[in-house]
Design a protein around this motif. Structure first.
Motif: not given
Length: 151
Positions: A86-88, A90-91, A80, A83-84
């Motif tokens: 990674q999302a940060l 990419t944003i 988790k 992935t969090f």
């Protein structure tokens, strides 16, 4: 006549402690150990060197070690978090690319505006130069005429 007593003697007599300036106390210095990159010596130079000075090659392993081969399995919490993050990232990367594109557009617009301004200024400079040369020419012809008349 009585001589003044030195400060040290007065301190001994009155049993006062010696003043210590905290800035003057030596402190241990922690310096990080420097890590130097490996020195690269061309093969032609290395061949000409005596054996003692040649670099000793660290043999590369043919088979991968156990540590590099083993699979790392993340538990749910780690996954988790990963992935969090990674999302940060990419944003953030998208924001940065948008900002760069916007800045590039602004730069292009600014360059166009500067070119227009420069064009106008160049036209004004040209007119001013023409006027200046014209007046200088008139003055030169007047001087020449005056010189020919003998005045």
């Amino acid at each position: 006549w009585r001589a003044m007593k030195p400060k040290a003697q007065l301190q001994i007599e009155t049993a006062t402690p010696i003043e210590v300036n905290t800035d003057s106390i030596y402190k241990p210095i922690d310096r990080p150990e420097k890590k130097f990159n490996k020195l690269h010596v061309p093969k032609s130079l290395e061949a000409a060197m005596p054996f003692a000075n040649k670099q000793k090659d660290e043999t590369k392993r043919k088979k991968k070690s156990y540590v590099s081969k083993r699979a790392v399995v993340m538990d749910k919490d780690e996954k988790k978090k990963y992935t969090f993050l990674q999302a940060l990232s990419t944003i953030r990367n998208e924001k940065v690319t948008k900002k760069r594109a916007k800045n590039a557009e602004k730069r292009i617009e600014k360059a166009k505006q500067d070119a227009k301004k420069e064009e106008k200024l160049e036209a004004i400079r040209k007119v001013q130069q023409k006027r200046k040369y014209r007046t200088e020419g008139k003055l030169a012809t007047a001087r020449e005429a005056k010189r020919l008349r003998g005045e």
